[in-house]
Enzyme design. Structure first.
Site, PDB file in Angstrom:
ATOM      1  N   PHE A  29       0.820  -1.224   0.000  1.00  0.00           N
ATOM      2  CA  PHE A  29       0.000   0.000   0.000  1.00  0.00           C
ATOM      3  C   PHE A  29       0.851   1.270   0.000  1.00  0.00           C
ATOM      4  CE2 PHE A  29      -2.563  -3.375   1.772  1.00  0.00           C
ATOM      5  CZ  PHE A  29      -3.759  -3.236   1.090  1.00  0.00           C
ATOM      6  N   ASN A  49      -7.464   1.024  -3.775  1.00  0.00           N
ATOM      7  CA  ASN A  49      -7.175   1.947  -4.878  1.00  0.00           C
ATOM      8  C   ASN A  49      -8.443   2.423  -5.576  1.00  0.00           C
ATOM      9  OD1 ASN A  49      -4.510   2.051  -4.403  1.00  0.00           O
ATOM     10  ND2 ASN A  49      -3.856   0.849  -6.163  1.00  0.00           N
ATOM     11  N   GLY A  92      -9.019  18.313  -9.498  1.00  0.00           N
ATOM     12  CA  GLY A  92      -7.815  18.561 -10.291  1.00  0.00           C
ATOM     13  C   GLY A  92      -7.973  18.063 -11.711  1.00  0.00           C
ATOM     14  N   CYS A  96      -0.748   3.018 -10.741  1.00  0.00           N
ATOM     15  CA  CYS A  96      -1.678   2.151 -10.010  1.00  0.00           C
ATOM     16  C   CYS A  96      -3.161   2.442 -10.241  1.00  0.00           C
ATOM     17  CB  CYS A  96      -1.356   2.210  -8.517  1.00  0.00           C
ATOM     18  SG  CYS A  96       0.245   1.493  -8.149  1.00  0.00           S
TER      19      CYS A  96
HETATM   20  N1  NAD Z   1       4.345   1.857  -7.781  1.00  0.00           N
HETATM   21  C1  NAD Z   1       3.527   1.884  -6.766  1.00  0.00           C
HETATM   22  O1  NAD Z   1       3.277   2.930  -6.150  1.00  0.00           O
HETATM   23  C2  NAD Z   1       2.853   0.615  -6.282  1.00  0.00           C
HETATM   24  C3  NAD Z   1       2.231   0.595  -5.022  1.00  0.00           C
HETATM   25  C4  NAD Z   1       1.626  -0.569  -4.587  1.00  0.00           C
HETATM   26  C5  NAD Z   1       1.606  -1.690  -5.420  1.00  0.00           C
HETATM   27  N2  NAD Z   1       2.186  -1.635  -6.647  1.00  0.00           N
HETATM   28  C6  NAD Z   1       2.172  -2.844  -7.468  1.00  0.00           C
HETATM   29  O2  NAD Z   1       3.441  -3.481  -7.340  1.00  0.00           O
HETATM   30  C7  NAD Z   1       3.813  -4.092  -8.583  1.00  0.00           C
HETATM   31  C8  NAD Z   1       5.147  -3.528  -9.045  1.00  0.00           C
HETATM   32  O3  NAD Z   1       4.989  -2.145  -9.308  1.00  0.00           O
HETATM   33  P1  NAD Z   1       6.227  -1.185  -9.544  1.00  0.00           P
HETATM   34  O4  NAD Z   1       5.683   0.177  -9.655  1.00  0.00           O
HETATM   35  O5  NAD Z   1       7.291  -1.488  -8.565  1.00  0.00           O
HETATM   36  O6  NAD Z   1       6.695  -1.712 -10.993  1.00  0.00           O
HETATM   37  P2  NAD Z   1       8.014  -1.320 -11.806  1.00  0.00           P
HETATM   38  O7  NAD Z   1       7.646  -1.398 -13.225  1.00  0.00           O
HETATM   39  O8  NAD Z   1       8.628  -0.088 -11.242  1.00  0.00           O
HETATM   40  O9  NAD Z   1       9.028  -2.517 -11.466  1.00  0.00           O
HETATM   41  C9  NAD Z   1       8.827  -3.837 -11.879  1.00  0.00           C
HETATM   42  C10 NAD Z   1      10.202  -4.473 -12.073  1.00  0.00           C
HETATM   43  O10 NAD Z   1      10.048  -5.871 -12.254  1.00  0.00           O
HETATM   44  C11 NAD Z   1      11.057  -6.291 -13.146  1.00  0.00           C
HETATM   45  N3  NAD Z   1      10.761  -7.638 -13.654  1.00  0.00           N
HETATM   46  C12 NAD Z   1       9.892  -8.010 -14.617  1.00  0.00           C
HETATM   47  N4  NAD Z   1       9.929  -9.340 -14.796  1.00  0.00           N
HETATM   48  C13 NAD Z   1      10.831  -9.838 -13.908  1.00  0.00           C
HETATM   49  C14 NAD Z   1      11.311 -11.142 -13.607  1.00  0.00           C
HETATM   50  N5  NAD Z   1      10.857 -12.218 -14.231  1.00  0.00           N
HETATM   51  N6  NAD Z   1      12.244 -11.264 -12.640  1.00  0.00           N
HETATM   52  C15 NAD Z   1      12.728 -10.198 -11.986  1.00  0.00           C
HETATM   53  N7  NAD Z   1      12.300  -8.929 -12.233  1.00  0.00           N
HETATM   54  C16 NAD Z   1      11.377  -8.751 -13.177  1.00  0.00           C
HETATM   55  C17 NAD Z   1      11.098  -5.201 -14.187  1.00  0.00           C
HETATM   56  O11 NAD Z   1      12.293  -5.213 -14.922  1.00  0.00           O
HETATM   57  C18 NAD Z   1      10.957  -3.957 -13.294  1.00  0.00           C
HETATM   58  O12 NAD Z   1      12.224  -3.456 -12.898  1.00  0.00           O
HETATM   59  C19 NAD Z   1       2.652  -3.831  -9.529  1.00  0.00           C
HETATM   60  O13 NAD Z   1       1.767  -4.918  -9.493  1.00  0.00           O
HETATM   61  C20 NAD Z   1       1.998  -2.612  -8.959  1.00  0.00           C
HETATM   62  O14 NAD Z   1       0.641  -2.512  -9.271  1.00  0.00           O
HETATM   63  C21 NAD Z   1       2.821  -0.512  -7.081  1.00  0.00           C
END
Ligand code: NAD
Length: 450
Positions: free
Chosen positions: A155, A214, A259, A266
């Site tokens: 989160f 979300n 806004g 997300c």
């Molecule tokens: N960004 C946010 O604020 C946030 C908050 C809560 C949840 N999430 C969720 O968390 C998840 C990740 O989001 P994020 O923003 O960190 O994504 P991101 O795109 O920043 O990072 C994902 C990473 O995973 C890597 N990857 C892909 N396939 C892989 C594999 N087989 N082995 C190892 N690494 C691999 C990619 O190269 C990338 O660096 C998503 O499901 C997203 O919805 C994101």
């Protein structure tokens, strides 16, 4: 404890770094070799306040390592976190290819009991698919190593990710047996000292909880934007309305800012994915559809106002743009309202002079060199030779600018404020044509005089 984290993006990197910070031995793995090389050279690939110090400190004490080697990662951690992306598929559903690829990768390599912890945001039922993927690979290899799958949605908020991880509101753990609940409880003890933040539940509920959170936040934003559009037409000021309703504790002040739409990696994809999940179980999620439709429209709000101001003729006009990131304190431009605005301006033949305090490198990565985008070094430079100013991200540095300098630099004294940063009465007194969201003064316009 020994932890491996698959995916070194916003979530994986913060998770790995914070788990190392409290004493665990963490291996972060990513398939992006360039990213891992940069991290190994001490370069942090994302902007996230406080993250660089934690990473540097824990790399130095060898509690945090970065690799592309899946053998090493699977051999290392009792906990195998999955924190890879779940982008929208063509039909809006969450694309699980990266999550399932990690599951297979773990299944192929594991030799001892492992807890596979899914932190990615995934549709209800994904834990079952992860379990199946691991089991399939295992049986193909003639192995039957014991493992559990846990849902532990994240989160954290970009821009405050480290703080959110270190002091979470809640830690949702979805399991189907007490053994894994206790293992996760032990791992999260350092983040759980003040009071018990662990919310334990069944796996499917945990998976749905993330989407529910979300979708609720996105709904609040779209609701306020709907009201803002009404306020404009009714001669009311949405900012007064916001304060008037926020004071009711059942409503609260959070997340009711009108806004130019929500963006980021997300909300847009999660609202879409939940709506798609609903369709899969023969339910039409009308509220979610409306939340998305209102937001799509809202992202064009500033463009509509700019176009009307310039009497439908944007060919050859230059718009200064302050703020590219989808929100302050991040360099993330995924699904950012700035991108919709820029594209709409370019489609009409306008140029953009853009500035963002930290997202300029991201803008250059996304758009490369193009004649109709000038990436500027600071906010003043963006104004030079521009016809009007549009503000899309509410960075603090934009809150109290030198209005005389803005007026002197622009060919028209017009500000299109997508975040309601300024007082319309004051802006009028300063001689600006000031357009904001849901405020009457912002809509009483002098049309462009030239
Ligand atoms: N960004 C946010 O604020 C946030 C908050 C809560 C949840 N999430 C969720 O968390 C998840 C990740 O989001 P994020 O923003 O960190 O994504 P991101 O795109 O920043 O990072 C994902 C990473 O995973 C890597 N990857 C892909 N396939 C892989 C594999 N087989 N082995 C190892 N690494 C691999 C990619 O190269 C990338 O660096 C998503 O499901 C997203 O919805 C994101």
């Amino acid at each position: 404890m020994k932890v491996s984290v698959f995916g070194s993006g916003y979530v994986g990197l913060v998770t790995g770094a914070c788990l190392a910070e409290v004493g665990n031995e963490v291996v972060c793995i990513d398939i992006d070799e360039r990213k891992i090389n940069r991290l190994n050279q001490g370069e942090i690939p994302i902007y996230e306040p406080g993250l660089d110090g934690i990473i540097t400190r824990n790399m130095a004490s060898n509690r945090l390592r970065f690799t592309t080697d899946a053998d090493l990662a699977v051999a290392h951690g009792l906990f195998q976190f999955i924190a890879v992306g779940t982008p929208p598929d063509e039909d809006g559903s969450a694309d699980l290819q990266y999550v399932l690829a990690v599951a297979r990768s773990i299944g192929e390599r594991m030799q001892d009991y492992r807890v596979i912890v899914n932190k990615s945001t995934v549709p209800v039922g994904t834990a079952d698919r992860v379990r199946e993927a691991v089991s399939e690979v295992q049986s193909a290899l003639g192995k039957a190593v014991e493992f559990d799958v846990v849902s532990n949605p994240e989160f954290l908020k970009e821009g405050a990710a480290v703080e959110d991880f270190m002091k979470p509101d809640r830690i949702v753990v979805g399991t189907d047996n007490p053994r894994t609940t206790e293992l996760l409880r032990a791992l999260y003890v350092p983040f759980n000292r003040n009071h018990d933040r662990l919310v334990c539940m069944d796996i499917r509920s945990a998976e749905l909880t993330k989407y529910a959170a979300n979708a609720m936040l996105a709904t609040k934003i779209s609701f306020m934007n709907e009201l803002a559009n009404l306020a404009e037409r009714l001669g009311a000021d949405i900012e007064n309305v916001r304060v008037g309703i926020g004071s009711d504790p059942r409503i609260g002040y959070h997340f009711i800012y009108p806004g130019c739409g929500y963006g980021g990696s997300c909300f847009p994809k999660d609202v879409k994915a939940l709506e798609r999940t609903a369709r899969d179980v023969d339910y039409v999620a009308e509220l979610l559809q409306a939340v998305e439709a209102v937001n799509d429209r809202q992202k064009l709000k500033l463009f509509d106002k700019i176009k009307a101001y310039f009497k439908d003729s944007l060919q050859g006009k230059t718009i200064a743009l302050w703020g590219l990131a989808f929100k302050p304190n991040t360099d993330d431009m995924r699904d950012a309202p700035s991108r919709i605005l820029m594209q709409a301006l370019w489609n009409e033949g306008a140029k953009v002079r853009a500035f963002d305090p930290v997202a300029m490198h991201e803008a250059k990565r996304i758009y490369g060199e193009r004649a109709d985008l000038v990436c500027c070094e600071n906010a003043d430079a963006a104004l030079k030779g521009a016809d009007a100013l549009a503000i899309v991200t509410e960075w603090n540095v934009f809150r109290s600018p030198d209005f005389d300098a803005i007026k002197a630099a622009l060919s028209h004294p017009a500000i299109f404020d997508g975040r309601n940063l300024y007082d319309p009465t004051r802006m009028q007194a300063l001689g600006f044509d000031y357009f904001s969201i849901g405020r009457t003064q912002g809509t009483i316009s002098n049309m462009a005089k030239g």
